[in-house]
Design a protein around this motif. Structure first.
Motif, PDB file in Angstrom:
ATOM      1  N   GLU A  24      33.066  -5.551 -45.054  1.00 14.32           N
ATOM      2  CA  GLU A  24      33.065  -5.650 -46.815  1.00 14.32           C
ATOM      3  C   GLU A  24      33.453  -5.330 -47.841  1.00 14.32           C
ATOM      4  O   GLU A  24      34.665  -5.249 -48.445  1.00 14.32           O
ATOM      5  N   PHE A  27      37.526  -4.275 -48.272  1.00  8.18           N
ATOM      6  CA  PHE A  27      38.133  -5.801 -48.539  1.00  8.18           C
ATOM      7  C   PHE A  27      37.687  -5.939 -50.214  1.00  8.18           C
ATOM      8  O   PHE A  27      39.120  -5.485 -50.941  1.00  8.18           O
ATOM      9  N   HIS A  28      36.229  -5.294 -50.653  1.00  6.05           N
ATOM     10  CA  HIS A  28      36.253  -4.361 -51.465  1.00  6.05           C
ATOM     11  C   HIS A  28      37.736  -4.213 -52.722  1.00  6.05           C
ATOM     12  O   HIS A  28      38.095  -4.366 -53.662  1.00  6.05           O
TER      13      HIS A  28
ATOM     14  N   HIS B  27      33.131 -14.642 -52.743  1.00  8.10           N
ATOM     15  CA  HIS B  27      33.117 -13.119 -52.589  1.00  8.10           C
ATOM     16  C   HIS B  27      32.884 -12.482 -53.430  1.00  8.10           C
ATOM     17  O   HIS B  27      33.253 -12.129 -54.353  1.00  8.10           O
ATOM     18  N   GLY B  28      32.595 -11.208 -52.187  1.00  8.72           N
ATOM     19  CA  GLY B  28      31.745 -10.681 -53.261  1.00  8.72           C
ATOM     20  C   GLY B  28      32.549  -9.563 -54.871  1.00  8.72           C
ATOM     21  O   GLY B  28      32.484  -9.176 -55.642  1.00  8.72           O
ATOM     22  N   TYR B  29      34.176  -9.186 -54.534  1.00 15.20           N
ATOM     23  CA  TYR B  29      35.109  -9.202 -55.504  1.00 15.20           C
ATOM     24  C   TYR B  29      34.735 -10.373 -56.654  1.00 15.20           C
ATOM     25  O   TYR B  29      34.976  -9.893 -57.852  1.00 15.20           O
ATOM     26  N   ASN B  30      34.584 -11.410 -55.824  1.00 14.48           N
ATOM     27  CA  ASN B  30      34.726 -11.999 -56.931  1.00 14.48           C
ATOM     28  C   ASN B  30      33.931 -12.470 -58.035  1.00 14.48           C
ATOM     29  O   ASN B  30      33.972 -12.216 -59.197  1.00 14.48           O
ATOM     30  N   ALA B  32      32.043 -10.345 -58.973  1.00  8.68           N
ATOM     31  CA  ALA B  32      31.959  -8.898 -59.606  1.00  8.68           C
ATOM     32  C   ALA B  32      33.127  -9.345 -61.067  1.00  8.68           C
ATOM     33  O   ALA B  32      32.640  -8.851 -62.087  1.00  8.68           O
TER      34      ALA B  32
END
Lengths: 886, 110
Positions: A24, A27-28, B27-30, B32
């Motif tokens: 994860e 991916f970030h 998802h996590g990036y979104n 943020a």
């Protein structure tokens, strides 16, 4: 709670969890990189920026993890895994330590389960501490003589003694003492086993009880109903309750048994109930009398009216009342009853049933607990020594840890975890060992457990094992953990190849030896004393020779006294004619068989109590008794007047004051039938070798008015093939229906009597041997280690000119003088500690100097040889090799 | 050098993440990104705060996570709001309003 389960799931799927988080985060970072590239940065720069902004990836991962798994738990898990790996790397040490611990912990667990069954919970009834037995205290205004196995006491007038309550007492208490007892009942063990007729004959033990008996214990029948007041009234239909085991065995657990009829002693009775499975009242009077059938005891039968008639009264106290109060109330009530001739009621004595059940076993249990505790101590000392010795090899590793950043506390925690893992594994192994051997141990126990409280590995015992394992790990692990973490790291790293000092210093090793030897001395002296006592017991001349004789218990089914009177002489005669029989006779009660009866005999106007038996001629020869004067009676004497009797040497002394008793006359009872002494036999230890012989008289059967079944004693001709089957056939071929209960060998009686002291000796002997073995292993180990540790020093010495002999002697001396100290301390401790077994010793003092000396010398020799082997290895050290590997 | 994100009251990050997820799984990036955009670049949440917060929400069952395909066909973990999450969001929001109102009153009137 749900969160907790999720945590557990995350922990179990540890690696996947880790991978997912890593993915994860990656991916970030990738997304950030592509964003940066879109903004115009080059690929290189974008990647670099994104990684920098991500920061410490590992830290990020750990932070994410920390939400799920508490960091401290994480490090504990790590420690445990590491501990297991480390232990696997040194299999010899691990195996030795495990076995030692398993023995110690296993022995203690097994004994604890016995403590649980015998002491903690021997009475599995609700609120068992409320159960009491009641006796009436009264002052007698006449003189009486009290006789028991091995003793005779004259009780003067005016003494206050205890008597069993009368029927009137119990009736009164049931109706007027509602504030004291919530239930009270009478019971009596019927003396003679009864004959149960049916598809097969069986002799059963019967207990007679009043109504409300089960109510006192607080249990309900497994089937049907209990015995009620109504059943005990006059003219009530005869009913019985049967025991659970009996129901399973005889009726196959058939549910339709209620309402069936059984024939007991030629009378029919209806079965109304079955006792619950765990109900087996541990009879406080005779531990071998376990009833299988319960009958109603009418509250006013003949013989129950007076006190002291032999029944017992148990009651359940109300929750609010205490024993003193209860005793006062009951005493007041009973003294208001019409006074009995010769007795003045003084009060009532209540005894807790728990005390009565546990009391006798307490000493044995204490002895066992002490013995296994000592073994565990020795085991702990052993393992501590092993750990210290092994510790020297670990110093480099620990030094590296300390230099990377582990605090001393952290290292100590790591080492303690290893010890806990070792102790836990040892504990598990120990519990398995205990489980496998529990049944054998119970059989070997020198005491009887209340049979409704079996010794098992229940929850309490398991909890005990867990606590013990933890305590053990602290006991053996604490000192090594501290010592190992104490060394400075710099020194450790620099001298990785050749460690000079070590965690197991010379001093520590010597202390180890001294402590172990001292503990072993205590254990072994206990065992040695028991062995000595037992051998003295074995050596006692019983006064008869039971070895080759057969003992036959046969009872005519027809209880008509005439049938009995005819049968036994018939059987004896038939056996006399058997070619393989050398001698045969009968007696009412055998020596060593447990029961002794007393009667009064009068000589020259003076009356005294004597132990008393009926006999049929041939008995004395068959049993191998010695004739001291006169002759043995024969068949011809059966018609003599006055009837011919035989007395023992001691009886001759007491009755006739040493004058020649042959031909003299005495009377049974006061002014009863006269008998003439025709022979004097040697004294026999009626109740076993540890109790003195008593005055005995033997009266021909029929003349005493006694109607008990007899026991036949048969002595085969030497070399003649006689078997129990032969005897059984003869017994059953005489036309009368006969139940042959059992045929034993004379030696069985003796074995049974010696069973308890034999078991005590064997158990304690085993404990002693085990402790000794562990201690010797300890001595061996410490000495071997000392040689290994000082190899360089020894090499140097030898190179400088010391002879091999000198070196060996020096090593031996290092191990021997702490052993000597240990022996001295141990002997001193023994004189105090063996008091625990003092009550079990026969004709042996707990401080018997001869035994202690033998133990001390023996242990010194054993320790010497245990140290000699490794010490002699010192002689084989080649100084050249040692000095070369610098 | 972008201004460092101002200190959030403890627990508000969780609440904000829940709010952002009300529109649908992200998802996590979104998440943020969304926070940054919606707050006009004031709130810039780093990975070291965001992911532990997401794990906390997962542990308490306020969100669910599933692996799926992202916009550029890479594997990403999508977080969805659960019913319990919605409820918690409403509660936290009410409490937050209460506290903020109180703080503002003090600042204005003291």
């Amino acid at each position: 709670m749900i969160a907790g389960l999720r945590r557990l799931r995350a922990r179990i799927r540890n690696r996947r969890f880790d991978k997912e988080i890593a993915e994860e985060l990656e991916f970030h970072r990738a997304m950030k990189e592509s964003d940066l590239r879109r903004d115009g940065l080059s690929t290189e720069e974008a990647r670099f920026r994104s990684m920098r902004e991500l920061g410490n990836a590992t830290l990020a991962r750990e932070n994410a993890r920390a939400v799920w798994i508490a960091p401290w738990l994480e490090s504990v898990c790590q420690d445990v895994c590491y501990a297991v790996r480390t232990l696997r790397r040194t299999p010899v040490f691990t195996l030795t330590a495990l076995c030692t611990l398993a023995l110690g912990i296993g022995a203690n667990t097994a004994i604890f389960s016995i403590v649980d069954a015998a002491i903690l919970r021997p009475l599995p009834y609700p609120d068992a501490d409320r159960l009491v037995s009641a006796q009436v205290r009264a002052r007698q205004d006449y003189q009486s003589v009290s006789m028991g196995p091995g003793s005779k006491v004259v009780v003067p007038a005016g003494t206050i003694s205890e008597f069993s309550p009368s029927a009137a007492d119990v009736r009164l208490w049931q109706h007027d003492a509602g504030s004291v007892f919530s239930a009270v009942a009478l019971w009596r063990n019927r003396g003679e086993p009864a004959i149960l007729d049916g598809s097969e004959l069986e002799r059963v033990r019967v207990m007679e009880v009043s109504g409300g008996y089960l109510g006192v214990y607080g249990v309900t029948p497994a089937l049907g109903r209990g015995i009620s007041e109504a059943d005990t009234g006059p003219g009530a239909a005869p009913v019985v309750m049967i025991g659970y085991g009996f129901w399973q065995r005889r009726f196959g657990g058939d549910g339709g048994v209620i309402g069936r009829t059984i024939w007991l002693d030629n009378q029919s009775a209806t079965i109304v109930g079955v006792m619950p499975a765990t109900f087996d009242p541990a009879s406080d009077i005779d531990e071998t009398y376990r009833p299988q059938i319960w009958r109603p005891l009418p509250l006013s039968p003949a013989g129950m009216e007076s006190r002291g008639s032999g029944a017992s009264v148990y009651g359940r106290l109300h929750p609010g009342i205490d024993v003193d109060q209860a005793q006062r109330v009951l005493g007041r009530l009973s003294s208001r009853l019409e006074p009995e001739r010769g007795l003045t009621i003084v009060g009532v004595r209540l005894r807790s049933l728990y005390e009565m059940t546990v009391g006798g076993n307490r000493e044995t249990v204490v002895m066992l607990v002490a013995a296994v505790a000592l073994i565990l101590l020795i085991a702990c000392v052993n393992v501590a020594g092993l750990l210290l010795a092994r510790g020297a090899a670990r110093r480099p590793e620990l030094a590296i840890r300390a230099s990377i950043g582990a605090s001393r506390a952290r290292i100590v925690r790591q080492l303690l975890t290893e010890n806990v893992v070792l102790a836990a594994a040892g504990g598990v192994l120990g519990v398995v060992l205990a489980w496998m051997s529990l049944r054998v141990i119970v059989q070997m126990l020198p005491m009887s457990l209340p049979s409704n409280s079996a010794a098992t590995l229940n929850v309490l015992v398991m909890a005990f094992a867990v606590v013990l394992s933890l305590a053990t790990s602290v006991a053996f692990g604490f000192v090594p953990a501290l010592r190992l973490s104490i060394r400075k790291t710099v020194v450790g790293l620099a001298h990785v190849a050749v460690p000079h000092g070590s965690a197991l210093s010379r001093r520590a090793g010597q202390v180890l030896i001294a402590v172990e030897i001292a503990l072993a001395v205590v254990l072994v002296s206990g065992a040695a004393l028991m062995i000595r006592s037992f051998s003295r017991l074995l050596a006692v001349d019983l006064g008869f020779d039971p070895a080759s004789s057969f003992v036959v218990d046969a009872v005519p089914v027809d209880r008509d006294p005439g049938a009995q009177d005819r049968y036994y002489p018939q059987l004896v005669q038939a056996l006399r004619e058997h070619p393989a029989v050398a001698a045969v006779g009968a007696v009412s009660s055998l020596p060593l068989a447990g029961s002794v009866s007393f009667r009064l005999a009068t000589v020259n106007g003076e009356t005294m109590p004597v132990s008393f038996h009926d006999f049929l001629p041939g008995y004395f020869e068959a049993l191998g008794m010695k004739l001291k004067a006169g002759r043995f009676p024969s068949e011809a004497d059966r018609t003599a007047t006055p009837p011919a009797a035989v007395i023992s040497g001691r009886a001759a002394l007491e009755m006739f004051r040493g004058a020649n008793a042959v031909g003299r006359v005495f009377e049974m009872g006061r002014g009863g039938a006269p008998f003439q002494v025709v022979g004097i036999v040697g004294d026999v230890h009626q109740s076993g070798p540890s109790l003195p012989a008593q005055a005995e008289i033997f009266i021909p059967v029929g003349d005493s008015g006694n109607r008990r079944p007899l026991t036949i004693v048969v002595r085969p001709r030497s070399g003649a093939p006689l078997t129990g089957e032969d005897l059984r056939r003869v017994a059953q071929s005489l036309g009368t229906r006969v139940y042959v209960e059992r045929i034993r060998r004379g030696s069985d009686l003796y074995t049974r009597l010696m069973a308890r002291p034999r078991r005590q000796t064997v158990l304690l002997g085993l404990c002693g041997a085990l402790g000794l073995l562990l201690a010797l292993v300890g001595v061996f180990g410490v000495t071997a280690y000392a040689v290994a540790r000082r190899t360089r020093e020894i090499g140097v010495r030898m190179a400088l000119g010391a002879s091999r002999g000198t070196v060996v002697r020096a090593t031996l001396r290092d191990s021997m003088w702490p052993a000597a100290v240990g022996i001295v301390v141990g002997v001193a401790a023994s004189t105090a500690a063996t008091r625990v077994i003092a009550s079990f010793l026969f004709e042996t003092k707990a401080r018997d100097p001869a035994t202690l000396t033998i133990v001390a010398v023996g242990l010194a020799v054993a320790a010497f040889f245990a140290a000699l082997l490794p010490a002699s290895r010192a002689a084989t050290i080649d100084p050249v090799t040692v000095l070369r590997t610098e | 050098m972008p201004r460092p994100t101002p200190e959030l009251l403890p627990g508000t990050l969780d609440m904000l993440v829940l709010r952002v997820l009300t529109r649908g799984p992200l998802h996590g990036y979104n998440i943020a990104q969304r926070l940054k955009d919606l707050s006009s670049e004031v709130l810039q949440v780093g990975e070291s705060s965001l992911y532990p917060a997401l794990q906390r929400l997962l542990l308490d069952g306020l969100v669910e996570a599933e692996w799926g395909a992202s916009e550029n066909n890479r594997r990403a973990r999508y977080y969805t709001l659960t019913k319990a999450g919605r409820k918690r969001l409403a509660e936290e929001r009410a409490e937050f309003d209460l506290v903020i109102g109180a703080i503002q009153r003090v600042l204005q009137n003291a």
